[in-house]
Design a protein around this motif. Structure first.
Motif, PDB file in Angstrom:
ATOM      1  N   THR A 216      -1.791  30.163  26.383  1.00 13.95           N
ATOM      2  CA  THR A 216      -2.273  29.279  27.437  1.00 13.95           C
ATOM      3  C   THR A 216      -1.180  28.344  27.930  1.00 13.95           C
ATOM      4  OG1 THR A 216      -3.096  27.797  25.722  1.00 13.95           O
ATOM      5  CG2 THR A 216      -4.669  29.347  26.689  1.00 13.95           C
ATOM      6  N   HIS A 217      -0.189  28.075  27.097  1.00 15.16           N
ATOM      7  CA  HIS A 217       0.892  27.187  27.518  1.00 15.16           C
ATOM      8  C   HIS A 217       1.670  27.811  28.676  1.00 15.16           C
ATOM      9  CE1 HIS A 217       4.008  24.141  27.143  1.00 15.16           C
ATOM     10  NE2 HIS A 217       4.907  25.109  27.186  1.00 15.16           N
ATOM     11  N   PHE A 218       2.068  29.072  28.558  1.00 14.25           N
ATOM     12  CA  PHE A 218       2.794  29.743  29.623  1.00 14.25           C
ATOM     13  C   PHE A 218       1.873  30.103  30.787  1.00 14.25           C
ATOM     14  CE2 PHE A 218       5.521  30.562  25.929  1.00 14.25           C
ATOM     15  CZ  PHE A 218       6.740  30.125  26.443  1.00 14.25           C
ATOM     16  N   ALA A 219       0.595  30.263  30.499  1.00 12.52           N
ATOM     17  CA  ALA A 219      -0.359  30.587  31.569  1.00 12.52           C
ATOM     18  C   ALA A 219      -0.459  29.463  32.589  1.00 12.52           C
ATOM     19  CB  ALA A 219      -1.735  30.884  30.979  1.00 12.52           C
ATOM     20  N   GLN A 220      -0.053  28.256  32.211  1.00 13.19           N
ATOM     21  CA  GLN A 220      -0.080  27.154  33.164  1.00 13.19           C
ATOM     22  C   GLN A 220       0.819  27.427  34.374  1.00 13.19           C
ATOM     23  OE1 GLN A 220       0.069  23.067  31.424  1.00 13.19           O
ATOM     24  NE2 GLN A 220       0.321  24.159  29.495  1.00 13.19           N
ATOM     25  N   LEU A 221       1.795  28.319  34.199  1.00 13.56           N
ATOM     26  CA  LEU A 221       2.721  28.612  35.286  1.00 13.56           C
ATOM     27  C   LEU A 221       2.141  29.596  36.294  1.00 13.56           C
ATOM     28  CD1 LEU A 221       5.995  29.013  33.188  1.00 13.56           C
ATOM     29  CD2 LEU A 221       5.240  27.005  34.478  1.00 13.56           C
ATOM     30  N   ASP A 222       1.035  30.257  35.940  1.00 15.42           N
ATOM     31  CA  ASP A 222       0.491  31.288  36.831  1.00 15.42           C
ATOM     32  C   ASP A 222       0.113  30.731  38.190  1.00 15.42           C
ATOM     33  OD1 ASP A 222       0.853  33.155  34.879  1.00 15.42           O
ATOM     34  OD2 ASP A 222      -1.247  33.201  34.221  1.00 15.42           O
ATOM     35  N   GLY A 223      -0.394  29.536  38.235  1.00 17.26           N
ATOM     36  CA  GLY A 223      -0.793  28.957  39.507  1.00 17.26           C
ATOM     37  C   GLY A 223       0.186  27.953  40.051  1.00 17.26           C
ATOM     38  N   ALA A 224       1.412  27.934  39.486  1.00 15.64           N
ATOM     39  CA  ALA A 224       2.402  26.951  39.928  1.00 15.64           C
ATOM     40  C   ALA A 224       2.849  27.234  41.363  1.00 15.64           C
ATOM     41  CB  ALA A 224       3.607  26.960  38.992  1.00 15.64           C
ATOM     42  N   ASP A 225       3.203  26.195  42.068  1.00 15.50           N
ATOM     43  CA  ASP A 225       3.582  26.306  43.476  1.00 15.50           C
ATOM     44  C   ASP A 225       5.086  26.553  43.587  1.00 15.50           C
ATOM     45  OD1 ASP A 225       3.519  26.265  46.214  1.00 15.50           O
ATOM     46  OD2 ASP A 225       3.548  24.081  46.362  1.00 15.50           O
ATOM     47  N   PHE A 226       5.513  27.784  43.248  1.00 12.44           N
ATOM     48  CA  PHE A 226       6.915  28.143  43.346  1.00 12.44           C
ATOM     49  C   PHE A 226       7.286  28.416  44.803  1.00 12.44           C
ATOM     50  CE2 PHE A 226       6.179  29.497  38.887  1.00 12.44           C
ATOM     51  CZ  PHE A 226       7.189  28.753  38.280  1.00 12.44           C
TER      52      PHE A 226
END
Length: 272
Positions: free
Chosen positions: A6-16
């Motif tokens: 879940t820690h890395f999953a936080q990046l799935d919706g990141a605004d890159f």
């Protein structure tokens, strides 16, 4: 222990930022293992159509890109056949004009003796959009993996970064050696192994002591990292120094033995 997914999953919706077709990203891969990539660099690896990489980018880092992404080796290593810088720039331009998302992946940081400024300038002249993604320079992060604090308030309030050769491959002719020798207690040298005898002589002639500590860190931040501790006076006689290497002159070497954290069991972890 591995981190929760879940820690890395936080990046799935990141605004890159969007890696647009027809653009070039000049990205620093850091000094060694893939764990030293920035998050934005990792994002770029998954979005590119083609990766034009240098010789210092590790296979483990390249393996983080999806298998279908084209990889083009454009490495420049001293003393070995290497592509011309002008040809590399032309290749980036041609790929971008073909509508590719072009990832130019460089070891360390693209603007720290990485010719990123030259490549970016070529893109500007062709009106090709680009982004710079800084990386951890070997002159910073690589030395940290050898237990070398590049600054320490008991030793230095300034540091100089120096390249060991110019565009022709010779000892840099434009360097004011007396000024460099006296300007900072710590000098960090990139790509200096080939001309180390000449460089050490110039520094001693400019007033640096022959007994001053000099440390050579080869394959920094990689499992095969090696560290050689010597002196300015003795360094010129060394042979068979593994490259790539970062060379540090100065008393920050005195802290290495107590700060040498990158021990054998730590090195076995691919990501750092």
């Amino acid at each position: 222990m591995s981190l929760p997914q879940t820690h890395f999953a936080q990046l799935d919706g990141a605004d890159f930022p969007v890696f647009e077709p027809g653009s070039v990203w000049l990205v620093g891969a850091g000094p060694g293992g893939p764990g030293l990539l920035t998050i934005l660099a990792f994002h770029a690896l998954g979005q590119a159509d083609v990766i034009v990489h240098d010789a210092l980018v590790s296979p483990q880092t390249l393996a983080l890109a999806p298998p279908h992404i084209e990889r083009i080796h454009a490495g420049k290593r001293g003393g070995k056949p290497s592509p011309l810088q002008s040809d590399i720039s032309l290749q980036l331009i041609a790929l971008a004009k073909a509508g590719k998302r072009v990832l130019r992946l460089k070891g360390g940081d693209p603007f720290m003796f990485g010719r990123g400024g030259e490549e970016a300038g070529a893109l500007v002249r062709e009106n090709i959009p680009f982004r710079i993604v800084p990386g951890i320079s070997a002159g910073l992060g690589g030395l940290a993996y050898a237990g070398l604090p590049i600054t320490h308030r008991d030793v230095n309030q300034a540091v100089i970064f120096l390249t060991g050769h110019d565009e022709s491959g010779a000892v840099p002719g434009g360097v004011d050696w007396p000024a460099v020798a006296q300007a900072a207690p710590v000098i960090v040298m990139f790509m200096a192994v080939k001309h180390l005898p000449a460089i050490t002589q110039r520094l001693m002639a400019a007033g640096r002591g022959s007994d001053e500590p000099l440390t050579i860190v080869s394959h920094a931040a990689n499992p095969g990292q090696s560290v050689l501790e010597t002196t300015l006076g003795a360094a010129g006689a060394l042979t068979d120094i593994p490259t790539p290497a970062i060379i540090v002159l100065g008393a920050v070497a005195n802290y290495r033995q107590s700060l040498d954290w990158y021990v054998e069991e730590v090195r076995r972890h691919v990501f750092g």
